[in-house]
Write a protein that holds these residues in place. Structure first.
Motif, PDB file in Angstrom:
ATOM      1  N   ARG A  72       0.833  -1.215   0.000  1.00 40.42           N
ATOM      2  CA  ARG A  72       0.000   0.000   0.000  1.00 40.42           C
ATOM      3  C   ARG A  72       0.859   1.255   0.000  1.00 40.42           C
ATOM      4  N   ALA A  73       1.937   1.247   0.760  1.00 39.72           N
ATOM      5  CA  ALA A  73       2.815   2.421   0.806  1.00 39.72           C
ATOM      6  C   ALA A  73       3.418   2.691  -0.565  1.00 39.72           C
ATOM      7  N   ALA A  74       3.828   1.645  -1.272  1.00 40.61           N
ATOM      8  CA  ALA A  74       4.408   1.815  -2.605  1.00 40.61           C
ATOM      9  C   ALA A  74       3.410   2.459  -3.559  1.00 40.61           C
ATOM     10  N   GLU A  75       2.145   2.092  -3.430  1.00 41.25           N
ATOM     11  CA  GLU A  75       1.106   2.694  -4.276  1.00 41.25           C
ATOM     12  C   GLU A  75       0.966   4.185  -3.976  1.00 41.25           C
ATOM     13  N   VAL A  76       1.051   4.537  -2.694  1.00 36.66           N
ATOM     14  CA  VAL A  76       0.967   5.951  -2.295  1.00 36.66           C
ATOM     15  C   VAL A  76       2.144   6.726  -2.877  1.00 36.66           C
ATOM     16  N   TRP A  77       3.344   6.161  -2.805  1.00 36.21           N
ATOM     17  CA  TRP A  77       4.536   6.859  -3.280  1.00 36.21           C
ATOM     18  C   TRP A  77       4.506   7.050  -4.792  1.00 36.21           C
ATOM     19  N   LEU A  78       4.009   6.064  -5.502  1.00 38.05           N
ATOM     20  CA  LEU A  78       3.944   6.186  -6.964  1.00 38.05           C
ATOM     21  C   LEU A  78       2.899   7.204  -7.406  1.00 38.05           C
ATOM     22  N   ALA A  79       1.843   7.344  -6.615  1.00 40.05           N
ATOM     23  CA  ALA A  79       0.751   8.255  -6.987  1.00 40.05           C
ATOM     24  C   ALA A  79       0.995   9.696  -6.557  1.00 40.05           C
ATOM     25  N   ALA A  80       2.071   9.951  -5.830  1.00 39.19           N
ATOM     26  CA  ALA A  80       2.338  11.304  -5.327  1.00 39.19           C
ATOM     27  C   ALA A  80       2.556  12.275  -6.476  1.00 39.19           C
ATOM     28  N   PRO A  81       1.946  13.467  -6.413  1.00 33.85           N
ATOM     29  CA  PRO A  81       2.116  14.458  -7.490  1.00 33.85           C
ATOM     30  C   PRO A  81       3.557  14.945  -7.621  1.00 33.85           C
ATOM     31  N   ALA A 123      11.980   7.161  -3.168  1.00 28.43           N
ATOM     32  CA  ALA A 123      10.736   6.447  -2.856  1.00 28.43           C
ATOM     33  C   ALA A 123      10.114   5.873  -4.123  1.00 28.43           C
ATOM     34  N   THR A 124      10.157   6.641  -5.196  1.00 32.64           N
ATOM     35  CA  THR A 124       9.615   6.166  -6.470  1.00 32.64           C
ATOM     36  C   THR A 124      10.408   4.962  -6.971  1.00 32.64           C
ATOM     37  N   THR A 125      11.713   5.015  -6.801  1.00 36.39           N
ATOM     38  CA  THR A 125      12.567   3.904  -7.232  1.00 36.39           C
ATOM     39  C   THR A 125      12.214   2.628  -6.484  1.00 36.39           C
ATOM     40  N   VAL A 126      12.072   2.716  -5.169  1.00 34.57           N
ATOM     41  CA  VAL A 126      11.729   1.542  -4.363  1.00 34.57           C
ATOM     42  C   VAL A 126      10.367   0.995  -4.772  1.00 34.57           C
ATOM     43  N   ALA A 127       9.410   1.885  -5.016  1.00 38.51           N
ATOM     44  CA  ALA A 127       8.075   1.445  -5.406  1.00 38.51           C
ATOM     45  C   ALA A 127       8.096   0.751  -6.762  1.00 38.51           C
ATOM     46  N   ARG A 128       8.860   1.295  -7.688  1.00 34.82           N
ATOM     47  CA  ARG A 128       8.911   0.690  -9.029  1.00 34.82           C
ATOM     48  C   ARG A 128       9.628  -0.655  -9.020  1.00 34.82           C
ATOM     49  N   GLN A 129      10.660  -0.782  -8.214  1.00 35.70           N
ATOM     50  CA  GLN A 129      11.384  -2.048  -8.202  1.00 35.70           C
ATOM     51  C   GLN A 129      10.533  -3.150  -7.596  1.00 35.70           C
ATOM     52  N   ALA A 130       9.522  -2.791  -6.796  1.00 34.88           N
ATOM     53  CA  ALA A 130       8.596  -3.796  -6.279  1.00 34.88           C
ATOM     54  C   ALA A 130       7.865  -4.462  -7.435  1.00 34.88           C
ATOM     55  N   SER A 131       7.462  -3.643  -8.418  1.00 35.21           N
ATOM     56  CA  SER A 131       6.790  -4.187  -9.592  1.00 35.21           C
ATOM     57  C   SER A 131       7.760  -4.974 -10.461  1.00 35.21           C
TER      58      SER A 131
END
Length: 286
Positions: free
Chosen positions: A187-196, A202-210
Protein backbone atom coordinates in the motif's frame (compact mmCIF):
# COMPACT_ATOMS: atom_id res chain seq x y z
CA UNK A 1 5.74 -58.37 -29.20
CA UNK A 2 5.24 -55.18 -27.22
CA UNK A 3 2.98 -52.50 -28.67
CA UNK A 4 2.78 -48.78 -27.80
CA UNK A 5 0.16 -46.30 -28.98
CA UNK A 6 -0.17 -42.51 -29.00
CA UNK A 7 -3.68 -41.14 -29.48
CA UNK A 8 -4.09 -37.40 -28.97
CA UNK A 9 -5.78 -34.75 -31.11
CA UNK A 10 -5.26 -35.72 -34.74
CA UNK A 11 -2.49 -38.19 -33.86
CA UNK A 12 -3.25 -41.92 -33.84
CA UNK A 13 0.03 -43.83 -34.04
CA UNK A 14 1.47 -47.16 -32.98
CA UNK A 15 5.04 -48.31 -32.38
CA UNK A 16 6.17 -51.93 -31.93
CA UNK A 17 9.75 -52.83 -30.96
CA UNK A 18 11.29 -56.28 -31.35
CA UNK A 19 14.65 -57.97 -30.73
CA UNK A 20 16.04 -60.79 -32.85
CA UNK A 21 19.54 -61.65 -31.78
CA UNK A 22 21.71 -58.64 -32.55
CA UNK A 23 19.00 -56.93 -34.64
CA UNK A 24 16.64 -54.24 -33.35
CA UNK A 25 13.37 -54.08 -35.33
CA UNK A 26 10.55 -51.53 -35.13
CA UNK A 27 7.20 -51.44 -36.86
CA UNK A 28 5.36 -48.12 -36.76
CA UNK A 29 2.61 -46.11 -38.44
CA UNK A 30 -1.00 -45.03 -38.15
CA UNK A 31 -3.27 -47.24 -36.09
CA UNK A 32 -5.31 -49.45 -38.44
CA UNK A 33 -2.54 -49.80 -41.02
CA UNK A 34 0.24 -52.39 -41.38
CA UNK A 35 2.80 -49.64 -40.83
CA UNK A 36 6.45 -49.55 -41.85
CA UNK A 37 9.20 -51.90 -40.72
CA UNK A 38 12.81 -50.95 -40.02
CA UNK A 39 15.75 -53.05 -38.89
CA UNK A 40 19.09 -52.09 -37.41
CA UNK A 41 21.90 -54.58 -36.82
CA UNK A 42 24.43 -54.22 -33.99
CA UNK A 43 27.77 -55.85 -33.28
CA UNK A 44 26.21 -58.03 -30.59
CA UNK A 45 22.95 -58.76 -28.81
CA UNK A 46 23.88 -56.49 -25.87
CA UNK A 47 24.13 -53.49 -28.21
CA UNK A 48 20.75 -54.26 -29.76
CA UNK A 49 19.12 -54.63 -26.33
CA UNK A 50 20.59 -51.30 -25.17
CA UNK A 51 19.06 -49.58 -28.21
CA UNK A 52 15.75 -51.34 -27.58
CA UNK A 53 15.56 -50.13 -23.99
CA UNK A 54 16.63 -46.61 -24.97
CA UNK A 55 13.91 -46.29 -27.62
CA UNK A 56 11.19 -47.69 -25.35
CA UNK A 57 12.09 -45.10 -22.70
CA UNK A 58 11.96 -42.33 -25.35
CA UNK A 59 8.49 -43.36 -26.51
CA UNK A 60 7.19 -43.41 -22.96
CA UNK A 61 8.53 -39.88 -22.39
CA UNK A 62 6.83 -38.75 -25.60
CA UNK A 63 3.47 -39.87 -24.22
CA UNK A 64 3.03 -43.30 -25.80
CA UNK A 65 1.12 -45.86 -23.69
CA UNK A 66 1.94 -49.54 -23.73
CA UNK A 67 -1.07 -51.58 -24.88
CA UNK A 68 0.67 -54.91 -25.24
CA UNK A 69 -1.96 -57.68 -25.22
CA UNK A 70 -2.05 -59.24 -21.76
CA UNK A 71 -0.06 -56.40 -20.17
CA UNK A 72 -1.13 -53.27 -18.38
CA UNK A 73 -0.76 -49.90 -20.03
CA UNK A 74 2.44 -48.19 -18.95
CA UNK A 75 2.74 -44.42 -18.83
CA UNK A 76 5.93 -42.41 -18.91
CA UNK A 77 7.65 -42.30 -15.54
CA UNK A 78 6.80 -39.21 -13.50
CA UNK A 79 9.49 -36.53 -13.66
CA UNK A 80 11.48 -36.03 -10.48
CA UNK A 81 10.00 -33.37 -8.19
CA UNK A 82 11.36 -29.88 -8.69
CA UNK A 83 13.80 -28.81 -6.02
CA UNK A 84 12.09 -26.92 -3.22
CA UNK A 85 12.80 -23.22 -3.17
CA UNK A 86 14.63 -21.98 -0.14
CA UNK A 87 12.35 -19.95 2.08
CA UNK A 88 13.19 -16.48 3.26
CA UNK A 89 13.75 -16.25 7.01
CA UNK A 90 11.17 -14.36 9.05
CA UNK A 91 11.72 -10.63 9.25
CA UNK A 92 9.98 -10.28 12.61
CA UNK A 93 9.97 -12.64 15.60
CA UNK A 94 6.57 -14.19 16.20
CA UNK A 95 4.50 -12.39 18.84
CA UNK A 96 0.86 -11.91 19.80
CA UNK A 97 -0.34 -8.30 19.93
CA UNK A 98 -1.97 -7.23 23.17
CA UNK A 99 -4.06 -4.14 23.91
CA UNK A 100 -1.06 -2.74 25.77
CA UNK A 101 1.44 -3.35 22.94
CA UNK A 102 -0.97 -1.94 20.34
CA UNK A 103 -1.45 1.19 22.47
CA UNK A 104 2.32 1.59 22.88
CA UNK A 105 2.84 1.27 19.12
CA UNK A 106 0.08 3.78 18.38
CA UNK A 107 1.61 6.29 20.78
CA UNK A 108 5.09 5.80 19.32
CA UNK A 109 3.81 6.36 15.78
CA UNK A 110 1.93 9.49 16.85
CA UNK A 111 5.06 10.83 18.58
CA UNK A 112 7.08 10.27 15.40
CA UNK A 113 4.47 12.03 13.29
CA UNK A 114 4.52 14.99 15.66
CA UNK A 115 8.31 15.36 15.31
CA UNK A 116 8.46 15.40 11.50
CA UNK A 117 10.10 18.61 10.36
CA UNK A 118 12.16 18.89 13.55
CA UNK A 119 15.89 18.27 13.78
CA UNK A 120 17.02 15.05 12.13
CA UNK A 121 18.33 13.44 15.30
CA UNK A 122 14.95 13.92 16.99
CA UNK A 123 13.13 12.33 14.05
CA UNK A 124 15.63 9.45 14.05
CA UNK A 125 15.17 8.89 17.76
CA UNK A 126 11.37 8.80 17.45
CA UNK A 127 11.59 6.50 14.43
CA UNK A 128 13.70 4.00 16.39
CA UNK A 129 11.22 4.00 19.24
CA UNK A 130 8.36 3.40 16.82
CA UNK A 131 10.29 0.57 15.17
CA UNK A 132 10.82 -1.18 18.52
CA UNK A 133 7.15 -0.76 19.42
CA UNK A 134 6.00 -2.24 16.11
CA UNK A 135 8.41 -5.15 16.46
CA UNK A 136 6.61 -6.23 19.62
CA UNK A 137 3.45 -6.80 17.55
CA UNK A 138 4.89 -9.75 15.60
CA UNK A 139 4.37 -8.53 12.03
CA UNK A 140 0.78 -7.28 12.00
CA UNK A 141 -0.92 -5.40 9.18
CA UNK A 142 -1.63 -1.91 10.59
CA UNK A 143 -4.74 -1.65 8.43
CA UNK A 144 -6.29 -4.40 10.57
CA UNK A 145 -5.94 -2.36 13.77
CA UNK A 146 -7.85 0.88 14.17
CA UNK A 147 -5.33 2.12 16.73
CA UNK A 148 -2.58 2.09 14.07
CA UNK A 149 -4.24 2.44 10.67
CA UNK A 150 -4.78 6.19 10.38
CA UNK A 151 -1.48 7.33 11.87
CA UNK A 152 0.55 4.79 9.93
CA UNK A 153 -1.06 5.76 6.62
CA UNK A 154 -0.37 9.41 7.38
CA UNK A 155 3.29 8.63 8.05
CA UNK A 156 3.69 6.81 4.72
CA UNK A 157 2.11 9.81 2.97
CA UNK A 158 4.68 12.09 4.61
CA UNK A 159 7.48 10.23 2.77
CA UNK A 160 6.38 12.06 -0.40
CA UNK A 161 4.97 15.22 1.22
CA UNK A 162 6.31 18.67 0.27
CA UNK A 163 9.57 19.39 2.09
CA UNK A 164 8.13 22.33 3.96
CA UNK A 165 5.52 20.06 5.55
CA UNK A 166 8.18 17.81 7.06
CA UNK A 167 8.98 14.57 5.33
CA UNK A 168 9.56 11.16 6.87
CA UNK A 169 12.92 9.97 5.48
CA UNK A 170 12.53 6.90 3.30
CA UNK A 171 15.01 4.87 5.34
CA UNK A 172 12.87 5.38 8.46
CA UNK A 173 9.67 4.49 6.59
CA UNK A 174 11.20 1.25 5.30
CA UNK A 175 12.53 0.39 8.76
CA UNK A 176 8.97 0.67 10.10
CA UNK A 177 7.57 -1.36 7.20
CA UNK A 178 10.17 -4.01 7.90
CA UNK A 179 8.42 -4.77 11.19
CA UNK A 180 4.99 -5.27 9.60
CA UNK A 181 3.07 -7.50 7.23
CA UNK A 182 4.20 -7.01 3.61
CA UNK A 183 0.71 -5.77 2.71
CA UNK A 184 1.61 -2.48 4.41
CA UNK A 185 4.57 -2.07 2.06
CA UNK A 186 2.41 -2.78 -1.00
CA UNK A 187 0.00 0.00 0.00
CA UNK A 188 2.82 2.42 0.81
CA UNK A 189 4.41 1.82 -2.60
CA UNK A 190 1.11 2.69 -4.28
CA UNK A 191 0.97 5.95 -2.30
CA UNK A 192 4.54 6.86 -3.28
CA UNK A 193 3.94 6.19 -6.96
CA UNK A 194 0.75 8.26 -6.99
CA UNK A 195 2.34 11.30 -5.33
CA UNK A 196 2.12 14.46 -7.49
CA UNK A 197 5.66 15.49 -6.54
CA UNK A 198 7.84 12.41 -6.94
CA UNK A 199 10.56 11.68 -4.43
CA UNK A 200 13.20 9.85 -6.55
CA UNK A 201 14.30 7.32 -3.92
CA UNK A 202 10.74 6.45 -2.86
CA UNK A 203 9.62 6.17 -6.47
CA UNK A 204 12.57 3.90 -7.23
CA UNK A 205 11.73 1.54 -4.36
CA UNK A 206 8.08 1.44 -5.41
CA UNK A 207 8.91 0.69 -9.03
CA UNK A 208 11.38 -2.05 -8.20
CA UNK A 209 8.60 -3.80 -6.28
CA UNK A 210 6.79 -4.19 -9.59
CA UNK A 211 9.98 -5.14 -11.45
CA UNK A 212 10.83 -7.91 -8.99
CA UNK A 213 7.31 -9.26 -8.99
CA UNK A 214 7.45 -10.26 -5.33
CA UNK A 215 6.58 -7.63 -2.69
CA UNK A 216 8.45 -9.42 0.11
CA UNK A 217 11.71 -9.39 -1.83
CA UNK A 218 11.09 -5.81 -2.94
CA UNK A 219 10.63 -4.67 0.65
CA UNK A 220 13.85 -6.34 1.77
CA UNK A 221 15.75 -4.91 -1.19
CA UNK A 222 14.32 -1.47 -0.48
CA UNK A 223 15.50 -1.69 3.12
CA UNK A 224 19.01 -2.63 1.97
CA UNK A 225 19.22 0.10 -0.65
CA UNK A 226 17.98 2.77 1.76
CA UNK A 227 20.33 1.86 4.62
CA UNK A 228 23.32 4.09 5.25
CA UNK A 229 26.11 1.97 6.77
CA UNK A 230 28.27 3.96 9.15
CA UNK A 231 25.53 6.25 10.41
CA UNK A 232 24.70 6.10 14.10
CA UNK A 233 22.45 3.10 14.71
CA UNK A 234 22.91 1.74 11.19
CA UNK A 235 24.67 -1.56 10.42
CA UNK A 236 28.34 -1.54 9.44
CA UNK A 237 29.42 -2.04 5.84
CA UNK A 238 30.33 -5.60 6.77
CA UNK A 239 26.90 -6.17 8.30
CA UNK A 240 25.24 -4.78 5.18
CA UNK A 241 27.30 -7.12 2.98
CA UNK A 242 26.31 -10.15 5.06
CA UNK A 243 22.62 -9.31 4.75
CA UNK A 244 22.96 -8.89 1.00
CA UNK A 245 24.84 -12.19 0.70
CA UNK A 246 21.91 -13.97 2.37
CA UNK A 247 19.29 -12.24 0.24
CA UNK A 248 21.10 -12.35 -3.11
CA UNK A 249 20.28 -15.98 -4.08
CA UNK A 250 16.56 -15.30 -3.57
CA UNK A 251 16.69 -12.16 -5.72
CA UNK A 252 18.66 -13.85 -8.49
CA UNK A 253 16.29 -16.83 -8.51
CA UNK A 254 13.26 -14.54 -8.74
CA UNK A 255 14.78 -12.52 -11.59
CA UNK A 256 15.96 -15.57 -13.54
CA UNK A 257 12.48 -17.14 -13.31
CA UNK A 258 11.20 -14.25 -15.43
CA UNK A 259 14.16 -14.26 -17.82
CA UNK A 260 16.02 -11.40 -16.15
CA UNK A 261 19.28 -11.00 -14.30
CA UNK A 262 20.63 -9.06 -11.34
CA UNK A 263 22.88 -6.94 -13.57
CA UNK A 264 20.02 -5.95 -15.89
CA UNK A 265 17.69 -5.20 -13.01
CA UNK A 266 20.26 -3.05 -11.17
CA UNK A 267 21.08 -1.11 -14.33
CA UNK A 268 17.40 -0.38 -14.89
CA UNK A 269 17.19 1.59 -11.63
CA UNK A 270 17.76 5.30 -12.16
CA UNK A 271 19.82 6.61 -9.24
CA UNK A 272 21.20 9.68 -10.99
CA UNK A 273 19.67 12.03 -8.40
CA UNK A 274 20.62 10.00 -5.33
CA UNK A 275 24.32 9.46 -4.70
CA UNK A 276 23.67 7.11 -1.79
CA UNK A 277 21.35 4.89 -3.84
CA UNK A 278 23.90 4.80 -6.65
CA UNK A 279 26.60 3.61 -4.24
CA UNK A 280 24.33 0.86 -2.85
CA UNK A 281 23.46 -0.33 -6.36
CA UNK A 282 27.15 -0.54 -7.20
CA UNK A 283 27.67 -2.75 -4.15
CA UNK A 284 25.08 -5.29 -5.31
CA UNK A 285 27.43 -6.89 -7.84
CA UNK A 286 30.60 -6.41 -5.84
Amino acid sequence: MRRFEFVEGSSSKFWEPELKGNTFIVTFGRIGTAGQRREKAFADEAGARKEYEKKVAEKLREGYLEVTEGGAAEAAPAPPPAPKKAELPRRVPAATPTPESLKAAAEALAALRARLGWRSWEVTSRARRAKRALRALGGVDPAAHSELAGTFTALMERVVAPKQDGRLPLRHALALLGELDVAAFTRAAEVWLAAPDAVPAATTVARQASALGQPELALRMGMLLAERPGQAGAPSEEGWSKRWTRLRPHVEEQLSSSGGSLATWAQSIDASKDAHLASRLARLEA
